[in-house]
Design an enzyme around this catalytic site. Structure first.
Site, PDB file in Angstrom:
ATOM      1  N   HIS A 167       0.723  -1.250  -0.077  1.00  0.00           N
ATOM      2  CA  HIS A 167      -0.064  -0.145  -0.117  1.00  0.00           C
ATOM      3  C   HIS A 167       0.966   1.155  -0.167  1.00  0.00           C
ATOM      4  O   HIS A 167       0.355   2.437  -0.404  1.00  0.00           O
ATOM      5  CB  HIS A 167      -1.111   0.301   1.255  1.00  0.00           C
ATOM      6  CG  HIS A 167      -0.244   0.111   2.367  1.00  0.00           C
ATOM      7  ND1 HIS A 167       0.186  -0.600   3.415  1.00  0.00           N
ATOM      8  CD2 HIS A 167       0.155   1.419   3.172  1.00  0.00           C
ATOM      9  CE1 HIS A 167       0.669  -0.314   4.197  1.00  0.00           C
ATOM     10  NE2 HIS A 167       0.800   1.005   4.277  1.00  0.00           N
ATOM     11  N   ASP A 198       0.513  -7.647   1.196  1.00  0.00           N
ATOM     12  CA  ASP A 198       0.907  -6.218   1.581  1.00  0.00           C
ATOM     13  C   ASP A 198       2.247  -6.032   1.551  1.00  0.00           C
ATOM     14  O   ASP A 198       2.973  -5.298   2.218  1.00  0.00           O
ATOM     15  CB  ASP A 198       0.337  -5.691   2.823  1.00  0.00           C
ATOM     16  CG  ASP A 198       0.167  -4.326   2.860  1.00  0.00           C
ATOM     17  OD1 ASP A 198       0.595  -3.572   1.808  1.00  0.00           O
ATOM     18  OD2 ASP A 198      -0.167  -3.720   3.911  1.00  0.00           O
ATOM     19  N   SER A 276       4.928   2.186   8.087  1.00  0.00           N
ATOM     20  CA  SER A 276       4.566   1.043   6.900  1.00  0.00           C
ATOM     21  C   SER A 276       5.897   0.591   6.293  1.00  0.00           C
ATOM     22  O   SER A 276       6.425   1.367   5.762  1.00  0.00           O
ATOM     23  CB  SER A 276       3.312   1.469   6.188  1.00  0.00           C
ATOM     24  OG  SER A 276       2.461   1.767   7.006  1.00  0.00           O
TER      25      SER A 276
END
Length: 528
Positions: A167, A198, A276
């Protein structure tokens, strides 16, 4: 004897130096310092003075003792402790030594060093990822939204590659990476994007980027209460940030970005926006996961989730074997638990038999040719399945049997034992990735559409529903579309759910202006 009986009068002017350092009050003060966590160790000169002061404060009467003259280079009070720990620039959080200021970047001496028996991670391998996104407009599929920028984290692995979150580079237009302590951003090339897990893989063609960078090493799957350190570039500053915690849970988690369920770690370290893609290190300095999402709720605090090494290794090996990301296979069945004794009796299960009941089989899945509804799945690849759908994982732990499926690759075969009409059958099934009637994502591709006479035909997907009805699309979207999303299975490999999203007003379609998100069942007498 005379000194021992003396109760009044002058005290000796020159005391024995060992008495001030070995008095009971001095020992208590030192024990307190070294038993309390998250405290900074005081230098030996200050500690000696504090100990003598405590001794003096304990004397109710009489003239205070004079402090002994300390040497210019005093010895540490605890010779058994390494000098690095007694240094005023070190701390001992929770009994483990680490560098001060880790949350704000720390010093260069931390990379790959060992302090107090703990190996600190090689943080020079952690990079900052800059991405410019240009998302498609699913409501107006012939357009794209205004581009925007984001920053996240990543880290270098072997083979001149960088791992980050999927993402973080979704719908990318341009991706750049920057090393720690560098002022140069290098253009990166996206090699693969694993939407389900992911994870994304990047590379940099500029040789200068790889100078002086050592790839991280992957470690084993951690156990509960193992210490983890999350390193990345979250919001709140521009330099590298370090947060520490422990592994609090290991189970099958819902991956929000990919709408899948895979193995995941829950930790109590704070994971914020920008973390992230950053690595999670264990106390040996090995990478045990990638930070990718956190739980935001008013009733919880500091619940973060990490992609563990088995999922990461699956992604890397899948790319290396196929030169592309092919995905995680899924058993195309719906099943229910068999904990109800009456249901077990109705299905002719013996007391020593355990398993789950198959409700429906995906018609497009390879297993549809052998498995049937009401089959009792007893085992997968020789591992017995319990009545609640779990299998043994590690000592004292159980996990959903879908973990066994996710360990496979697309095209692999698996042995499945089922109970059908009181007879045990064994099948060898070839696994494949699962396709939903309403896909959870478009894998970075723009939406498909067709316009004729002002009628806009498009394919329904989760991004489309989110674009039309917002983040609460599960409550706002029409019931017919939600029923297709949650319960329908494709009847053929190329089946799609097509709707008339809107009608562009024109003289040719007068009277049809109010049609919005209406499913198309047939077109020119041909069913869709």
């Amino acid at each position: 004897m005379e000194d021992a009986k003396r109760k009044r009068g002058r005290k000796p002017k020159v005391p024995n130096p060992s008495e001030a350092l070995e008095s009971p009050s001095s020992n208590i003060a030192l024990d307190d310092v070294f038993s309390v966590s998250n405290v900074e160790i005081i230098p030996s000169t200050t500690t000696s003075t504090s100990a003598a002061a405590t001794t003096t404060a304990a004397r109710p009467r009489g003239r205070p003792k004079k402090l002994p003259k300390l040497p210019e280079n005093p010895e540490p009070l605890h010779p058994q402790l390494p000098p690095a720990i007694l240094s005023p620039s070190r701390r001992i959080p929770n009994g483990n030594a680490t560098g001060v200021g880790g949350g704000g970047g720390g010093g260069g001496e931390l990379s790959g060093d060992s302090v107090g028996g703990r190996v600190l991670p090689a943080m020079d391998a952690v990079v900052k990822v800059f991405c410019v996104h240009t998302e498609p407009n699913f409501s107006l599929p012939w357009q794209r939204k205004r581009q925007y920028s984001s920053s996240s984290s990543g880290f270098v692995i072997g083979g001149r590659r960088v791992l980050t979150n999927a993402h973080s580079v979704e719908h990318y237009t341009q991706v750049k990476v920057k090393k720690r302590g560098s002022d140069t951003k290098y253009l990166a090339t996206v090699l693969a994007i694993g939407t389900e897990c992911d994870i994304a893989m990047l590379t940099v063609n500029d040789d200068e980027f790889w100078e002086g960078v050592s790839p991280v090493e992957f470690g084993e799957l951690p156990a509960l209460q193992d210490a983890v350190t999350v390193v990345g570039y979250p919001i709140g500053g521009d330099t590298i940030s370090v947060t520490s915690g422990v592994v609090s849970r290991i189970e099958i988690l819902s991956y929000v970005h990919g709408s899948t369920e895979l193995l995941g770690l829950q930790i109590d370290a704070a994971i914020n926006s920008g973390n992230s893609g950053g690595p999670a290190f264990n106390d040996k300095g090995s990478c045990v996961g990638i930070a990718f999402q956190s739980l935001k709720h008013e009733d919880v605090e500091n619940i973060g989730y990490v992609i563990p090494t088995p999922v990461i290794q699956h992604f890397i090996q899948d790319y290396e074997k196929n030169e592309a990301y092919t995905g995680f296979p899924i058993l195309g069945v719906e099943w229910q638990k068999m904990e109800n004794p009456d249901l077990r009796t109705a299905m002719s299960m013996k007391p020593d038999q355990k398993g789950v009941r198959i409700r429906r089989v995906d018609p497009t899945a390879p297993e549809s040719g052998v498995l049937k509804s009401s089959d009792i799945m007893l085992s997968f690849d020789g591992v017995d399945i319990a009545n609640d759908g779990t299998v043994p994982f590690r000592h004292g732990e159980r996990i959903g049997f879908s973990y066994l499926v996710s360990q496979k690759y697309s095209g692999d075969s698996s042995a499945i034992k089922v109970l059908r009409d009181s007879e045990i059958l064994n099948f060898n099934i070839k696994l494949a990735s699962h396709r939903r009637l309403i896909p959870a994502h478009n894998k970075g591709r723009p939406p498909s559409y067709y316009i004729i006479a002002g009628f806009v035909f498009t394919i329904v997907s989760v991004p489309y529903l989110r674009s039309e009805y917002g983040k609460d699309y599960e409550y706002e979207a029409p019931v017919k579309l939600l029923d297709k999303l949650l319960h329908s299975m494709p009847q053929s490999p190329d089946e799609q759910l097509v709707v008339v999203s809107q009608v562009l007003v024109s003289d040719i379609n007068i009277g049809y202006e109010d049609i919005v998100n209406t499913q198309v069942l047939a077109f020119n007498d041909s069913s869709t």
